[in-house]
Design a protein around this motif. Structure first.
Motif, PDB file in Angstrom:
ATOM      1  N   SER A  40       0.825  -1.216   0.000  1.00  0.00           N
ATOM      2  CA  SER A  40       0.000   0.000   0.000  1.00  0.00           C
ATOM      3  C   SER A  40       0.861   1.268   0.000  1.00  0.00           C
ATOM      4  CB  SER A  40      -0.931   0.015   1.209  1.00  0.00           C
ATOM      5  OG  SER A  40      -0.187   0.154   2.417  1.00  0.00           O
ATOM      6  N   GLY A  41       1.994   1.225   0.701  1.00  0.00           N
ATOM      7  CA  GLY A  41       2.892   2.370   0.741  1.00  0.00           C
ATOM      8  C   GLY A  41       2.589   3.364   1.829  1.00  0.00           C
ATOM      9  N   GLY A  42       1.316   3.596   2.145  1.00  0.00           N
ATOM     10  CA  GLY A  42       0.974   4.587   3.162  1.00  0.00           C
ATOM     11  C   GLY A  42       0.926   3.973   4.546  1.00  0.00           C
ATOM     12  N   SER A  43       1.137   4.794   5.577  1.00  0.00           N
ATOM     13  CA  SER A  43       1.090   4.316   6.960  1.00  0.00           C
ATOM     14  C   SER A  43      -0.339   4.371   7.490  1.00  0.00           C
ATOM     15  CB  SER A  43       2.016   5.151   7.841  1.00  0.00           C
ATOM     16  OG  SER A  43       1.589   6.504   7.875  1.00  0.00           O
ATOM     17  N   VAL A  44      -0.640   3.450   8.429  1.00  0.00           N
ATOM     18  CA  VAL A  44      -1.966   3.347   9.035  1.00  0.00           C
ATOM     19  C   VAL A  44      -1.787   3.312  10.541  1.00  0.00           C
ATOM     20  CG1 VAL A  44      -4.041   1.950   9.262  1.00  0.00           C
ATOM     21  CG2 VAL A  44      -2.891   2.105   7.050  1.00  0.00           C
ATOM     22  N   THR A  45      -2.572   4.130  11.242  1.00  0.00           N
ATOM     23  CA  THR A  45      -2.560   4.113  12.706  1.00  0.00           C
ATOM     24  C   THR A  45      -3.932   3.669  13.194  1.00  0.00           C
ATOM     25  OG1 THR A  45      -0.961   5.919  12.813  1.00  0.00           O
ATOM     26  CG2 THR A  45      -2.246   5.481  14.797  1.00  0.00           C
ATOM     27  N   GLY A  46      -3.940   2.731  14.144  1.00  0.00           N
ATOM     28  CA  GLY A  46      -5.225   2.240  14.643  1.00  0.00           C
ATOM     29  C   GLY A  46      -5.070   1.533  15.966  1.00  0.00           C
ATOM     30  N   ASP A  47      -6.213   1.041  16.481  1.00  0.00           N
ATOM     31  CA  ASP A  47      -6.230   0.331  17.765  1.00  0.00           C
ATOM     32  C   ASP A  47      -5.299  -0.879  17.700  1.00  0.00           C
ATOM     33  OD1 ASP A  47      -7.596  -0.235  20.449  1.00  0.00           O
ATOM     34  OD2 ASP A  47      -7.898  -2.116  19.356  1.00  0.00           O
ATOM     35  N   ALA A  48      -4.495  -1.047  18.720  1.00  0.00           N
ATOM     36  CA  ALA A  48      -3.487  -2.111  18.732  1.00  0.00           C
ATOM     37  C   ALA A  48      -4.107  -3.493  18.566  1.00  0.00           C
ATOM     38  CB  ALA A  48      -2.685  -2.047  20.027  1.00  0.00           C
ATOM     39  N   ALA A  49      -5.247  -3.748  19.218  1.00  0.00           N
ATOM     40  CA  ALA A  49      -5.882  -5.071  19.133  1.00  0.00           C
ATOM     41  C   ALA A  49      -6.300  -5.386  17.705  1.00  0.00           C
ATOM     42  CB  ALA A  49      -7.076  -5.141  20.076  1.00  0.00           C
ATOM     43  N   GLU A  50      -6.884  -4.408  17.015  1.00  0.00           N
ATOM     44  CA  GLU A  50      -7.368  -4.637  15.655  1.00  0.00           C
ATOM     45  C   GLU A  50      -6.211  -4.826  14.678  1.00  0.00           C
ATOM     46  OE1 GLU A  50      -9.968  -1.487  14.563  1.00  0.00           O
ATOM     47  OE2 GLU A  50     -11.426  -1.885  16.157  1.00  0.00           O
ATOM     48  N   ILE A  51      -5.215  -3.963  14.755  1.00  0.00           N
ATOM     49  CA  ILE A  51      -4.079  -4.076  13.838  1.00  0.00           C
ATOM     50  C   ILE A  51      -3.295  -5.360  14.094  1.00  0.00           C
ATOM     51  CG2 ILE A  51      -1.819  -3.088  13.300  1.00  0.00           C
ATOM     52  CD1 ILE A  51      -3.063  -0.349  13.405  1.00  0.00           C
ATOM     53  N   LEU A  52      -3.089  -5.677  15.360  1.00  0.00           N
ATOM     54  CA  LEU A  52      -2.309  -6.868  15.689  1.00  0.00           C
ATOM     55  C   LEU A  52      -3.013  -8.137  15.209  1.00  0.00           C
ATOM     56  CD1 LEU A  52       0.306  -7.702  17.000  1.00  0.00           C
ATOM     57  CD2 LEU A  52      -0.888  -7.894  19.193  1.00  0.00           C
ATOM     58  N   ALA A  53      -4.323  -8.213  15.367  1.00  0.00           N
ATOM     59  CA  ALA A  53      -5.074  -9.387  14.891  1.00  0.00           C
ATOM     60  C   ALA A  53      -4.935  -9.529  13.376  1.00  0.00           C
ATOM     61  CB  ALA A  53      -6.533  -9.282  15.299  1.00  0.00           C
ATOM     62  N   GLN A  54      -4.966  -8.419  12.648  1.00  0.00           N
ATOM     63  CA  GLN A  54      -4.797  -8.458  11.193  1.00  0.00           C
ATOM     64  C   GLN A  54      -3.391  -8.924  10.814  1.00  0.00           C
ATOM     65  OE1 GLN A  54      -5.833  -4.622   9.504  1.00  0.00           O
ATOM     66  NE2 GLN A  54      -7.695  -4.477  10.753  1.00  0.00           N
ATOM     67  N   VAL A  55      -2.395  -8.456  11.563  1.00  0.00           N
ATOM     68  CA  VAL A  55      -1.012  -8.832  11.276  1.00  0.00           C
ATOM     69  C   VAL A  55      -0.799 -10.330  11.528  1.00  0.00           C
ATOM     70  CG1 VAL A  55       1.388  -8.548  12.012  1.00  0.00           C
ATOM     71  CG2 VAL A  55      -0.092  -6.537  11.719  1.00  0.00           C
ATOM     72  N   VAL A  56      -1.281 -10.818  12.661  1.00  0.00           N
ATOM     73  CA  VAL A  56      -1.112 -12.240  12.992  1.00  0.00           C
ATOM     74  C   VAL A  56      -1.805 -13.114  11.950  1.00  0.00           C
ATOM     75  CG1 VAL A  56      -1.678 -14.049  14.657  1.00  0.00           C
ATOM     76  CG2 VAL A  56      -0.806 -11.837  15.464  1.00  0.00           C
ATOM     77  N   MET A  57      -3.012 -12.699  11.540  1.00  0.00           N
ATOM     78  CA  MET A  57      -3.725 -13.465  10.510  1.00  0.00           C
ATOM     79  C   MET A  57      -2.945 -13.452   9.199  1.00  0.00           C
ATOM     80  SD  MET A  57      -6.517 -15.232  10.359  1.00  0.00           S
ATOM     81  CE  MET A  57      -7.450 -16.107   9.094  1.00  0.00           C
ATOM     82  N   GLY A  58      -2.353 -12.323   8.861  1.00  0.00           N
ATOM     83  CA  GLY A  58      -1.578 -12.216   7.638  1.00  0.00           C
ATOM     84  C   GLY A  58      -0.292 -13.028   7.679  1.00  0.00           C
ATOM     85  N   GLU A  59       0.268 -13.220   8.877  1.00  0.00           N
ATOM     86  CA  GLU A  59       1.525 -13.954   9.014  1.00  0.00           C
ATOM     87  C   GLU A  59       1.331 -15.466   9.026  1.00  0.00           C
ATOM     88  OE1 GLU A  59       4.610 -13.162   8.939  1.00  0.00           O
ATOM     89  OE2 GLU A  59       4.437 -10.990   8.840  1.00  0.00           O
ATOM     90  N   ILE A  60       0.452 -15.961   9.882  1.00  0.00           N
ATOM     91  CA  ILE A  60       0.329 -17.423  10.036  1.00  0.00           C
ATOM     92  C   ILE A  60      -1.100 -17.938   9.941  1.00  0.00           C
ATOM     93  CG2 ILE A  60       2.420 -17.573  11.438  1.00  0.00           C
ATOM     94  CD1 ILE A  60       0.664 -17.828  13.917  1.00  0.00           C
ATOM     95  N   GLY A  61      -2.090 -17.069   9.894  1.00  0.00           N
ATOM     96  CA  GLY A  61      -3.467 -17.550   9.837  1.00  0.00           C
ATOM     97  C   GLY A  61      -3.947 -18.082  11.173  1.00  0.00           C
ATOM     98  N   GLY A  62      -5.067 -18.817  11.136  1.00  0.00           N
ATOM     99  CA  GLY A  62      -5.664 -19.312  12.385  1.00  0.00           C
ATOM    100  C   GLY A  62      -5.591 -20.809  12.548  1.00  0.00           C
ATOM    101  N   GLY A  63      -4.766 -21.490  11.739  1.00  0.00           N
ATOM    102  CA  GLY A  63      -4.710 -22.944  11.803  1.00  0.00           C
ATOM    103  C   GLY A  63      -3.602 -23.510  12.654  1.00  0.00           C
ATOM    104  N   PHE A  64      -2.726 -22.669  13.190  1.00  0.00           N
ATOM    105  CA  PHE A  64      -1.639 -23.157  14.027  1.00  0.00           C
ATOM    106  C   PHE A  64      -2.136 -23.424  15.449  1.00  0.00           C
ATOM    107  CE2 PHE A  64       2.470 -21.451  11.820  1.00  0.00           C
ATOM    108  CZ  PHE A  64       2.229 -22.298  10.753  1.00  0.00           C
ATOM    109  N   ASN A  65      -1.297 -24.096  16.224  1.00  0.00           N
ATOM    110  CA  ASN A  65      -1.552 -24.278  17.649  1.00  0.00           C
ATOM    111  C   ASN A  65      -1.738 -22.911  18.307  1.00  0.00           C
ATOM    112  OD1 ASN A  65      -0.727 -24.550  20.611  1.00  0.00           O
ATOM    113  ND2 ASN A  65      -0.680 -26.690  19.966  1.00  0.00           N
ATOM    114  N   GLU A  66      -2.688 -22.789  19.211  1.00  0.00           N
ATOM    115  CA  GLU A  66      -2.997 -21.488  19.807  1.00  0.00           C
ATOM    116  C   GLU A  66      -1.816 -20.897  20.559  1.00  0.00           C
ATOM    117  OE1 GLU A  66      -6.621 -21.368  21.995  1.00  0.00           O
ATOM    118  OE2 GLU A  66      -7.855 -22.003  20.285  1.00  0.00           O
ATOM    119  N   GLU A  67      -0.966 -21.743  21.135  1.00  0.00           N
ATOM    120  CA  GLU A  67       0.217 -21.213  21.822  1.00  0.00           C
ATOM    121  C   GLU A  67       1.182 -20.581  20.823  1.00  0.00           C
ATOM    122  OE1 GLU A  67       0.534 -20.946  25.154  1.00  0.00           O
ATOM    123  OE2 GLU A  67      -1.535 -21.686  25.096  1.00  0.00           O
TER     124      GLU A  67
END
Length: 470
Positions: free
Chosen positions: A213-240
């Motif tokens: 995208s190129g541009g920076s985005v600022t937002g609530d830590a919980a929302e951004i972090l959930a998007q980042v984790v989903m983008g990195e490994i998805g939801g199929g790994f062990n919860e730990e």
């Protein structure tokens, strides 16, 4: 004579008369004795003792039992003692034989009375006890089997390896800010139960740049972090492992934000599992000596993590090479083969380095040494170990340069082997791991959770030794 003498004589006569009356003459008495001898005599054929027959001893005694020698003067045949003929006596056994299939059988020839004896009250009670015991055992076995089915651990579902977004610049810090992106694991064999997402603790805001995208985005830590984790490994790994990724990503972003920088991140819309895991650890970060660490991460390591010094030239005490013995067993990126034609290789090398390759392609490449145990260190191309880049600078050829600059990230890792086939005129690169290999391994974290039972804190302490999670 006196009176006493007459009494004695009289008594003697009475006794004698009584004896004669009862037994007759003395000759008769002898006959009785001889008759007894005749009665106990045995045939001549039976005179040899059983002991002599069995042992062959000619001197064995003949005086025991009925072996009495003949007496001269007897003319009558000896009296032979005979025994009744032996007949089989059928005895009903209370032990009931069983066929292999467990059926009760009664041998042929048994009388009806014997058969009916099987069904007596005692036998009925025995069969009842056996039936009850068998039923109980079967019930116990079935219950054990049911328990085993519900408690046996199963290996994780095999999924496709994650895609990665590679480093796009040559600056060390910039490279650390762009670890490999992994694709979402969406393969599911059953519909997962509904997840109740716990409320998130407010952890402030984060500022990131979405990859592409190129541009920076600022937002609530919980929302951004959930998007980042989903983008990195998805939801199929062990919860730990998901929690470990959440803490690492939060630390990574905070580290750059606190130093006035904005890192690039890959994002996707999170599912409930990811949201729940993120909310459980939101606000937790990794520290070394009270300071946020440079919490870099990648898809897979190659049996060892890379040290930051050998990748970027910056030495961090918590980013040293760590052995990861589960990689060779369970990492889908371990031992991946990729092929290129000799023409493709010739063009890539010429375009990136200016080196013109000719002659036997089997002599084009040579690995000189390794760093961090498994990553290619010095590498020779066409007999050269360095080249001059477009800026006029000398560049040492290493496994990392080969992977990133010459092959343009066409190799998954700088840990590789290379071979050439003259039959197909193709090069085969076998790579181990996926990404730069520094810091947390995403697949490694999942394996540590699945096979060694590590929780998210133990995972983070494994990949960032000497740190604490607060």
């Amino acid at each position: 004579m006196g009176k006493g003498a007459y009494i004695k004589i009289t008594v003697s006569l009475v006794i004698t008369l009584c004896y004669v009356f009862l037994f007759g003459s003395t000759g008769r008495i002898e006959s009785i004795g001889e008759s007894v001898k005749k009665d106990v005599s045995v045939p001549e054929s039976d005179k040899t003792s059983d002991n002599k027959k069995e042992t062959g001893d000619e001197n064995a005694s003949d005086t025991d039992g009925a072996n009495v020698p003949e007496t001269a003067g007897y003319n009558e045949e000896p009296l032979i003692i005979t025994f009744p003929e032996y007949t089989d006596i059928k005895i009903f056994s209370p032990v009931i034989p069983f066929e292999l299939n467990g059926a009760v059988t009664v041998p042929a020839g048994y009388s009806e009375a014997a058969e009916s004896a099987v069904s007596t009250s005692s036998a009925t009670e025995t069969e009842k006890d056996y039936t009850e015991t068998t039923t109980t055992a079967a019930t116990t076995t079935e219950a054990a089997a049911t328990t085993a089915l519900t408690t046996t651990e199963h290996p994780p579902t095999e999924t496709s390896p994650p895609e990665t977004t590679e480093e796009t610049t040559t600056e060390p810090i910039t490279e650390e800010t762009t670890p490999e992106e992994t694709e979402t694991y969406t393969e599911e064999t059953t519909t997962p139960p509904e997840t109740t997402v716990p409320p998130a603790v407010y952890a402030g805001e984060l500022t990131v740049r979405y990859t592409g995208s190129g541009g920076s985005v600022t937002g609530d830590a919980a929302e951004i972090l959930a998007q980042v984790v989903m983008g990195e490994i998805g939801g199929g790994f062990n919860e730990e492992a998901i929690k470990a990724q959440a803490v690492a990503a939060y630390t990574y972003i905070k580290y750059y934000n606190d130093n006035g920088n904005v890192p690039y991140v890959a994002v996707k819309t999170p599912n409930d599992t990811v949201k729940s895991c993120v909310n459980e650890v939101l606000g937790q970060a990794v520290y070394y000596n009270g300071t946020l660490i440079q919490a870099v991460y990648g898809a897979s390591t190659a049996g060892y993590t890379s040290s930051a010094k050998n990748v970027w030239g910056i030495d961090y005490p918590y980013l040293q090479s760590q052995r990861c013995e589960l990689d060779s067993l369970y990492d889908p990126n371990y031992g991946v083969k990729t092929t290129f034609t000799s023409e493709e290789i010739r063009n890539k090398v010429r375009d990136a380095t200016g080196i013109e390759l000719g002659g036997d392609p089997g002599t084009w490449f040579a690995i000189k040494d390794y760093v961090d145990n498994v990553y290619v260190g010095s590498f020779s191309i066409g007999g050269q170990t360095e080249y001059i880049d477009s800026d006029g600078d000398a560049v040492q050829i290493t496994g990392r340069v080969m992977r990133e600059k010459i092959m343009d990230f066409g190799l998954r890792s700088a840990s590789f082997e290379v071979s050439y086939s003259s039959d197909t005129e193709k090069f085969t690169f076998t790579t181990y791991g996926y990404g730069h290999g520094v810091g947390l391994s995403q697949h490694g974290a999942n394996n540590l959770a699945n096979y060694w039972g590590y929780d998210y804190k133990e995972i983070l302490e494994f990949y960032y030794p000497g740190t604490v999670i607060m």
